[in-house]
Design a protein around this motif. Structure first.
Motif, PDB file in Angstrom:
ATOM      1  N   PRO A 163      41.853  36.082  45.402  1.00  0.00           N
ATOM      2  CA  PRO A 163      42.791  36.811  44.551  1.00  0.00           C
ATOM      3  C   PRO A 163      43.643  37.839  45.290  1.00  0.00           C
ATOM      4  O   PRO A 163      44.701  38.223  44.788  1.00  0.00           O
ATOM      5  CB  PRO A 163      41.885  37.496  43.521  1.00  0.00           C
ATOM      6  CG  PRO A 163      40.562  37.593  44.199  1.00  0.00           C
ATOM      7  CD  PRO A 163      40.454  36.352  45.028  1.00  0.00           C
ATOM      8  N   SER A 164      43.211  38.275  46.494  1.00  0.00           N
ATOM      9  CA  SER A 164      43.982  39.295  47.209  1.00  0.00           C
ATOM     10  C   SER A 164      44.950  38.698  48.226  1.00  0.00           C
ATOM     11  O   SER A 164      45.692  39.437  48.876  1.00  0.00           O
ATOM     12  CB  SER A 164      43.031  40.262  47.931  1.00  0.00           C
ATOM     13  OG  SER A 164      42.485  39.674  49.101  1.00  0.00           O
ATOM     14  N   LEU A 165      44.972  37.382  48.346  1.00  0.00           N
ATOM     15  CA  LEU A 165      45.736  36.722  49.409  1.00  0.00           C
ATOM     16  C   LEU A 165      47.223  37.077  49.336  1.00  0.00           C
ATOM     17  O   LEU A 165      47.880  36.872  48.319  1.00  0.00           O
ATOM     18  CB  LEU A 165      45.562  35.209  49.310  1.00  0.00           C
ATOM     19  CG  LEU A 165      46.142  34.371  50.456  1.00  0.00           C
ATOM     20  CD1 LEU A 165      45.369  34.658  51.748  1.00  0.00           C
ATOM     21  CD2 LEU A 165      46.081  32.889  50.126  1.00  0.00           C
ATOM     22  N   GLY A 166      47.756  37.616  50.427  1.00  0.00           N
ATOM     23  CA  GLY A 166      49.178  37.896  50.533  1.00  0.00           C
ATOM     24  C   GLY A 166      49.660  39.119  49.779  1.00  0.00           C
ATOM     25  O   GLY A 166      50.869  39.332  49.680  1.00  0.00           O
ATOM     26  N   LEU A 167      48.748  39.936  49.266  1.00  0.00           N
ATOM     27  CA  LEU A 167      49.151  41.082  48.457  1.00  0.00           C
ATOM     28  C   LEU A 167      49.071  42.384  49.254  1.00  0.00           C
ATOM     29  O   LEU A 167      48.251  42.528  50.157  1.00  0.00           O
ATOM     30  CB  LEU A 167      48.264  41.191  47.216  1.00  0.00           C
ATOM     31  CG  LEU A 167      48.230  39.974  46.289  1.00  0.00           C
ATOM     32  CD1 LEU A 167      47.357  40.266  45.076  1.00  0.00           C
ATOM     33  CD2 LEU A 167      49.636  39.568  45.861  1.00  0.00           C
TER      34      LEU A 167
END
Length: 239
Positions: A163-167
């Motif tokens: 869910p945190s990918l690329g954020l």
């Protein structure tokens, strides 16, 4: 107590290549469990097999004590098992609200309307952008929409794939605050995440997956204090 999700000796293959090999893990009601590991370790394959999107070569998946072998993916969602995929898989040419409504297509109309209101309460930014096309949202907003759409199915267990990918760090903190809040509201979470530090801070227990197998398991505190995990996944050197 019977685990809400019990995966036992699960193996998944792509042709002759075994991507997941003999994996067993469990998630209890009201618990956050994380699976950490390097890219390509088999984590996403594990979640897709748990939902029935990939066939198991062997092993079992049980949800609330029921063997899922003969249960199709959409029916698993109907039972309360839901996945937010790494790629989020939104309908970019549809509005935020229409994406959410699609997530509740199996829910009785009155409950769907009630759930939509609850999702907007949880994600005020989505309410502000309810008429905006999903394809024009920022990365953080798309992740919130993917999570909100999953919540429209009223899951008992939510599986989150990266869910945190690329954020940005601030958005990552917001996402993990939402994950903690979901657990507080009674939704169990199975969290696959490369950001091992954030995952272990959020979770009760964790599993380390390497080359398709579970190599280490334990409480989050135990895993965070393990020198091997600190060196490999937390960016902490030893020696």
């Amino acid at each position: 107590m019977t685990a809400l999700l019990a995966i036992e000796s699960l193996s998944v293959a792509y042709g002759h290549v075994e991507a997941v090999s003999g994996v067993s893990l469990g998630v209890d009601a009201g618990e956050i469990v994380t699976v950490i590991g390097a890219n390509g370790a088999g984590k996403s394959t594990l979640l897709n097999a748990a939902l029935g999107l990939l066939p198991a070569a062997q092993g079992t998946v049980r949800f609330d004590g029921r063997d899922m072998a003969a249960v199709e993916a959409e029916d698993r969602v109907g039972l309360g098992l839901c996945l937010v995929a790494e790629k989020r898989e939104l309908f970019g040419t549809m509005t935020v609200e229409d994406n959410l409504v699609l997530g509740g297509f199996r829910t009785e109309r009155r409950l769907a309307a009630e759930t939509l209101g609850a999702v907007f309460d949880r994600f005020p930014r989505l309410k502000e952008r309810r008429g905006q096309l999903a394809g024009t949202l920022s990365g953080g907003e798309r992740q919130m929409l993917a999570m909100g759409r999953a919540l429209m199915s009223r899951p008992r267990l939510l599986m989150l794939d990266e869910p945190s990918l690329g954020l940005a760090p601030k958005i990552v903190a917001d996402i993990f605050a939402i994950i903690a809040d979901l657990r507080a509201s009674g939704v169990a979470i199975l969290l696959v995440e490369q950001n091992a530090r954030a995952a272990l801070n959020a979770a009760d227990r964790g599993y380390v997956m390497e080359l398709g197998r579970i190599s280490i398991e334990g409480t989050s505190a135990t895993l965070a204090g393990d020198p091997r995990i600190a060196a490999s996944y937390l960016g902490v050197g030893h020696g």
